[in-house]
Design an enzyme around this catalytic site. Structure first.
Site: not given
Length: 325
Positions: A165, A219, A252
């Site tokens: 991320s 995601d 995610h």
């Protein structure tokens, strides 16, 4: 057994861009996974120091590569130590360093302070240009690489930047803008993106650095279109080896399929190579303080009990490095 445990822990585990309580590993999960590596057969030693976690080959002299893993927003180095240890069991020639981001206010999280590599004001492309603090974090990562190069003689071509991320974004931003003589073996981006695109410029000679970008198609935090746009922009800027691998149904988070892809990428760009092993300081030239630190780092404390003379510490460290223990 380890594989099934890891899948159970990570299959549905989301490391969200926001809501840090959801992205941090719980202490008992980390302890449960780590318990599989505490026996003497583990090929690595895990060391914690002031927010930085290092997973090193148990035989230090066998190290011939480095992977720096940067965590996501709101997380810490602990969030990916189990992944590093999992990879270390299969690639014992690699050392993994996991730094922790500084705690600072994050605009998108109502200004609340949390571990963050830089400020995030929004998820749209325009907001993504406002990355206050990214240059400081970039310097932090660069210093880790330079320290390994200067103290151990490890070539930059044997180093990889990886991250999840926000950490993946930082790895991409840093890795492709290093000085030409600091050209890396590769960059790994997991569920990340290109931050501060208007500031980003690939260093001449870095265009062919391999980039592996892994991203979940489901995601909800960093949309898959953001990943595709990142690849498009970086490629337009000159990158010649940018691979985007997508995973249907993955949110995610990371999955075992993704970790396997990362493993195969690392095996390709930093394979085991005895000719590239680090150059360690001769134990006989080390101070007692340095010897004690080396013994502690190698997990040899029990073997050092009762030792009094420097020569005894030297022998212990040397035997460890030679794989005689």
């Amino acid at each position: 057994l380890l594989l099934s445990v890891y899948m159970n822990l990570h299959g549905n585990r989301c490391r969200h861009l926001l809501l840090p309580l959801l992205i941090q590993s719980t202490a008992h999960q980390r302890a449960f996974v780590s318990s599989f590596f505490t026996n003497s057969m583990a090929p690595f030693v895990t060391h914690r120091n002031d927010g930085v976690i290092t997973v090193s080959p148990k035989v230090e002299s066998s190290q011939s590569g480095l992977v720096v893993i940067s965590h996501g927003l709101g997380d810490s180095a602990e969030g990916f130590v189990d992944v590093a240890e999992h990879l270390a069991t299969q690639m014992p020639h690699l050392k993994f360093i996991l730094p922790t981001a500084p705690t600072q206010p994050v605009t998108m999280n109502m200004g609340m302070p949390m571990p963050s590599w830089y400020d995030i004001t929004g998820l749209d492309e325009r907001s993504n240009e406002n990355c206050k603090g990214i240059d400081d974090s970039r310097s932090t990562i660069q210093n880790i690489l330079r320290n390994e190069h200067e103290t151990l003689g490890l070539s930059y071509s044997r180093m990889v930047l990886a991250g999840f991320s926000q950490g993946g974004a930082l790895s991409l931003f840093t890795g492709m803008q290093l000085a030409e003589e600091e050209k890396l073996a590769g960059v790994v981006v997991m569920s990340g993106y290109l931050p501060a695109a208007k500031q980003f410029q690939i260093t001449a000679g870095m265009e062919d650095v391999p980039i592996l970008h892994c991203h979940g198609e489901a995601d909800p935090m960093v949309n898959i279109n953001m990943a595709r746009r990142s690849k498009e922009m970086v490629t337009q800027m000159g990158a010649k080896n940018y691979e985007l691998k997508t995973y249907p149904g993955l949110v995610h988070s990371v999955s075992m399929e993704e970790i396997q892809d990362v493993k195969e990428f690392l095996e390709k760009v930093v394979p085991s190579d005895n000719e590239c092993q680090v150059k360690l300081k001769d134990p006989s030239e080390m101070s007692v303080k340095e010897l004690r630190a080396a013994i502690r780092k190698a997990g040899l404390g029990s073997k050092a009990v009762g030792l009094m003379e420097k020569s005894e510490f030297v022998k212990l460290v040397r035997d460890h490095r030679n794989g005689n223990l």
